[in-house]
Enzyme design. Sequence first.
Site, PDB file in Angstrom:
ATOM      1  N   GLY A  64      11.212 -53.511   4.637  1.00  0.00           N
ATOM      2  CA  GLY A  64      10.720 -53.271   5.988  1.00  0.00           C
ATOM      3  C   GLY A  64      10.120 -51.882   6.070  1.00  0.00           C
ATOM      4  N   SER A  65      10.102 -51.342   7.270  1.00  0.00           N
ATOM      5  CA  SER A  65       9.438 -50.051   7.465  1.00  0.00           C
ATOM      6  C   SER A  65      10.267 -48.908   6.890  1.00  0.00           C
ATOM      7  CB  SER A  65       9.223 -49.828   8.962  1.00  0.00           C
ATOM      8  OG  SER A  65      10.476 -49.828   9.608  1.00  0.00           O
ATOM      9  N   THR A  66       9.586 -47.831   6.571  1.00  0.00           N
ATOM     10  CA  THR A  66      10.256 -46.628   6.074  1.00  0.00           C
ATOM     11  C   THR A  66      11.243 -46.096   7.119  1.00  0.00           C
ATOM     12  OG1 THR A  66       8.496 -46.084   4.560  1.00  0.00           O
ATOM     13  CG2 THR A  66       9.777 -44.227   5.389  1.00  0.00           C
TER      14      THR A  66
ATOM     15  N   GLU B 130      12.745 -51.400   0.003  1.00  0.00           N
ATOM     16  CA  GLU B 130      11.329 -51.701  -0.261  1.00  0.00           C
ATOM     17  C   GLU B 130      10.606 -51.437   1.047  1.00  0.00           C
ATOM     18  OE1 GLU B 130      10.052 -52.645  -3.062  1.00  0.00           O
ATOM     19  OE2 GLU B 130      11.734 -53.405  -4.239  1.00  0.00           O
TER      20      GLU B 130
ATOM     21  N   GLU C 261       0.815 -46.047   8.122  1.00  0.00           N
ATOM     22  CA  GLU C 261       0.671 -47.462   7.765  1.00  0.00           C
ATOM     23  C   GLU C 261       0.296 -48.256   9.012  1.00  0.00           C
ATOM     24  OE1 GLU C 261       4.236 -49.747   6.786  1.00  0.00           O
ATOM     25  OE2 GLU C 261       3.147 -50.551   5.070  1.00  0.00           O
TER      26      GLU C 261
ATOM     27  N   GLY D 268      14.255 -48.227   7.034  1.00  0.00           N
ATOM     28  CA  GLY D 268      14.900 -48.024   5.733  1.00  0.00           C
ATOM     29  C   GLY D 268      15.790 -46.790   5.753  1.00  0.00           C
TER      30      GLY D 268
ATOM     31  N   LYS E  44      19.349 -61.488   6.954  1.00  0.00           N
ATOM     32  CA  LYS E  44      18.971 -61.196   8.344  1.00  0.00           C
ATOM     33  C   LYS E  44      17.454 -61.248   8.410  1.00  0.00           C
ATOM     34  CE  LYS E  44      17.844 -58.681  11.396  1.00  0.00           C
ATOM     35  NZ  LYS E  44      16.656 -58.996  12.235  1.00  0.00           N
TER      36      LYS E  44
ATOM     37  N   CYS F  92       2.530 -54.830   2.475  1.00  0.00           N
ATOM     38  CA  CYS F  92       3.030 -53.491   2.134  1.00  0.00           C
ATOM     39  C   CYS F  92       2.130 -52.822   1.102  1.00  0.00           C
ATOM     40  CB  CYS F  92       4.447 -53.595   1.612  1.00  0.00           C
ATOM     41  SG  CYS F  92       4.593 -54.781   0.283  1.00  0.00           S
TER      42      CYS F  92
HETATM   43  P1  NAD Z   1      10.974 -53.362  10.326  1.00  0.00           P
HETATM   44  O1  NAD Z   1      11.463 -52.190   9.572  1.00  0.00           O
HETATM   45  O2  NAD Z   1      10.681 -53.203  11.765  1.00  0.00           O
HETATM   46  O3  NAD Z   1      12.047 -54.558  10.238  1.00  0.00           O
HETATM   47  C1  NAD Z   1      12.546 -55.015   9.022  1.00  0.00           C
HETATM   48  C2  NAD Z   1      13.904 -55.631   9.249  1.00  0.00           C
HETATM   49  O4  NAD Z   1      14.797 -54.623   9.716  1.00  0.00           O
HETATM   50  C3  NAD Z   1      13.919 -56.735  10.296  1.00  0.00           C
HETATM   51  O5  NAD Z   1      14.797 -57.756   9.904  1.00  0.00           O
HETATM   52  C4  NAD Z   1      14.444 -56.016  11.518  1.00  0.00           C
HETATM   53  O6  NAD Z   1      15.104 -56.865  12.435  1.00  0.00           O
HETATM   54  C5  NAD Z   1      15.414 -55.035  10.911  1.00  0.00           C
HETATM   55  N1  NAD Z   1      15.646 -53.868  11.779  1.00  0.00           N
HETATM   56  C6  NAD Z   1      14.786 -53.330  12.681  1.00  0.00           C
HETATM   57  N2  NAD Z   1      15.374 -52.294  13.308  1.00  0.00           N
HETATM   58  C7  NAD Z   1      16.617 -52.162  12.782  1.00  0.00           C
HETATM   59  C8  NAD Z   1      17.692 -51.263  13.020  1.00  0.00           C
HETATM   60  N3  NAD Z   1      17.627 -50.302  13.947  1.00  0.00           N
HETATM   61  N4  NAD Z   1      18.816 -51.411  12.282  1.00  0.00           N
HETATM   62  C9  NAD Z   1      18.906 -52.390  11.361  1.00  0.00           C
HETATM   63  N5  NAD Z   1      17.928 -53.277  11.111  1.00  0.00           N
HETATM   64  C10 NAD Z   1      16.791 -53.163  11.811  1.00  0.00           C
HETATM   65  O7  NAD Z   1       9.741 -53.912   9.509  1.00  0.00           O
HETATM   66  P2  NAD Z   1       8.780 -55.121   9.891  1.00  0.00           P
HETATM   67  O8  NAD Z   1       7.933 -54.686  11.034  1.00  0.00           O
HETATM   68  O9  NAD Z   1       9.571 -56.384  10.030  1.00  0.00           O
HETATM   69  O10 NAD Z   1       7.906 -55.266   8.550  1.00  0.00           O
HETATM   70  C11 NAD Z   1       6.835 -54.453   8.269  1.00  0.00           C
HETATM   71  C12 NAD Z   1       7.244 -53.364   7.303  1.00  0.00           C
HETATM   72  O11 NAD Z   1       7.784 -53.933   6.100  1.00  0.00           O
HETATM   73  C13 NAD Z   1       6.060 -52.539   6.831  1.00  0.00           C
HETATM   74  O12 NAD Z   1       6.384 -51.175   6.884  1.00  0.00           O
HETATM   75  C14 NAD Z   1       5.847 -52.994   5.396  1.00  0.00           C
HETATM   76  O13 NAD Z   1       5.226 -52.060   4.575  1.00  0.00           O
HETATM   77  C15 NAD Z   1       7.231 -53.284   4.961  1.00  0.00           C
HETATM   78  N6  NAD Z   1       7.221 -54.168   3.772  1.00  0.00           N
HETATM   79  C16 NAD Z   1       7.492 -53.627   2.536  1.00  0.00           C
HETATM   80  C17 NAD Z   1       7.455 -54.414   1.389  1.00  0.00           C
HETATM   81  C18 NAD Z   1       7.755 -53.854   0.021  1.00  0.00           C
HETATM   82  O14 NAD Z   1       8.003 -54.634  -0.898  1.00  0.00           O
HETATM   83  N7  NAD Z   1       7.751 -52.552  -0.168  1.00  0.00           N
HETATM   84  C19 NAD Z   1       7.145 -55.771   1.511  1.00  0.00           C
HETATM   85  C20 NAD Z   1       6.862 -56.294   2.770  1.00  0.00           C
HETATM   86  C21 NAD Z   1       6.912 -55.474   3.903  1.00  0.00           C
END
Ligand code: NAD
Length: 500
Positions: free
Chosen positions: A245-247, A268, A402, A250, A192, A303
């Site tokens: 993605g975001s905490t 992650e 962040e 997550g 996704k 990240c």
């Molecule tokens: P995000 O959490 O908004 O989205 C990540 C994914 O989750 C996307 O595919 C999004 O469509 C999906 N998503 C969003 N809301 C959802 C929900 N309610 N239910 C299920 N899925 C949902 O993150 P972002 O804005 O795309 O990316 C930035 C974040 O990613 C930052 O916090 C960054 O630190 C983190 N990140 C972490 C690493 C790591 O390895 N630790 C690497 C890259 C990015």
Amino acid sequence: MSTTTPIIGDWRRHAERLTLDGRAFIDGGYADALSGATLEARTPLTGERIADLAACDEADVDVAVAAARRAFEHGAWSRAAPAERKRVLLRLAELVRDHRDELAATITLDAGRPITAARGEVDGAADTFQFYAEAIDKVLDEVAPTQPTALALVTREPIGVVAAVVPWNFPIGMATWKLAPALAAGNSVIVKPAEQASLVLTRLAALMHEAGVPAGVQQVLPGRGEDAGQALGRHHDVDAVAFTGSTEVGKLFLIYAGQSNMKSVSLECGGKSPNIVLADAGDLDRVARFAALGAFVNQGEMCSSGSRLVVEEAIRDELVERVVAHSAAWQVGDPFDPATTSGALIDETQMDRVLDYVAVGRTAGARLVAGGERVAPESGGYYVAPTVFDDVDNGMRIAQEEIFGPVLSVIPARDADDAVRIANDTMYGLAAAVWTRDVTTAHRVSRAVRAGTVWVNTYNQANLAVPFGGYKQSGFGRDKSLHALEKYTQLKTTWLNLEV
Ligand code: NAD
């Protein structure tokens, strides 16, 4: 494979010729969302619409999960000899290399990453497929040292149907860190992509198909997080979610798993990584160069961004002066210019968020010493200058939250112990660095900092053989390295009675 670097105009023409297909890839072919609904893909370079994405939801997820399960049970992939999966994934690595310029231009257009960095990201994706392809027929199982009347085999089996939910900041890189080990281990994987940067992954799906990954074993479902992402997280026939993605999101996946089938979840998530510079760091110009790199690479949309520069007082003024000089050297602008080092932020929302944080920092009393404003607004693109705040208190929001943009906070520390205290005073624990010439201090500080990665006298060094992931609310589970295979396999113990 192309070996020459086209100049800026060539890249633009290249981008104009791209065929951008935002449909889902389900069960071996492209498909619209069952509802017919679409989302707009817009380029952060100008804000213009460049394609439509299938807005997949629960109905599409049901179809994809059924196809994934069928393929898994069929066994053409899940029970293939590891050497056979290796052959297919090596072909895929070559196909990705063959399409490097096309995939890189798609990333630059869709996500704003500088073209030079995007090409590197595509090379990294190919290398990732190659790494796990080459590894998978060399990973041995175990025989336990039990009583002699028994034989206990400890074997790893693919976990089944894996959903990989990924962010936009490294659109192909983050997905391949999950796809490559999960496919190598024999799973069926549904990706996704993030709404903001799906196009390189919908294209990658066709390359995976061409390489010979069977129908249903790899599928890509664009769509909103709340729709497609949530449906995968709550699905009773998904065995594992690998999320980056975001905490905040997550944590939702932990809830989804708890409210459905207790699927395994690896996370992650975000970071607020401390880059600690002690008074005996040595060459401060080199430190400053890495401090700027750690904070501004990928426009700070990283990240592991070293967004907190924790500096021992005695050297603070000199270091800040040098960091400001280095930040001025970052070339912000057209990502299709191969000399650009800082491209566009992903969208207007993200740019506004970053600029809001600049205002928050000022109001809190931090001292803005570089950047802080939008660049080239006439382009319509979302560019922000590398920004440095001095005199930041670690309790301020700009030090705790962040930002995911090019904003560096300089936080003074009295000594090494104070620096460690500040470094650990955050909910995150993804990465950290320490700069010192003293080997004992280097070890002491690296041990004391609670982070999944600690760099000593460098920042952002990486290698596929090395695991990457977080402590605390930066998540759990590791991408990269052979350890990643643990997320996509489960252990089975088989006892054989040898008594006659
Ligand atoms: P995000 O959490 O908004 O989205 C990540 C994914 O989750 C996307 O595919 C999004 O469509 C999906 N998503 C969003 N809301 C959802 C929900 N309610 N239910 C299920 N899925 C949902 O993150 P972002 O804005 O795309 O990316 C930035 C974040 O990613 C930052 O916090 C960054 O630190 C983190 N990140 C972490 C690493 C790591 O390895 N630790 C690497 C890259 C990015």
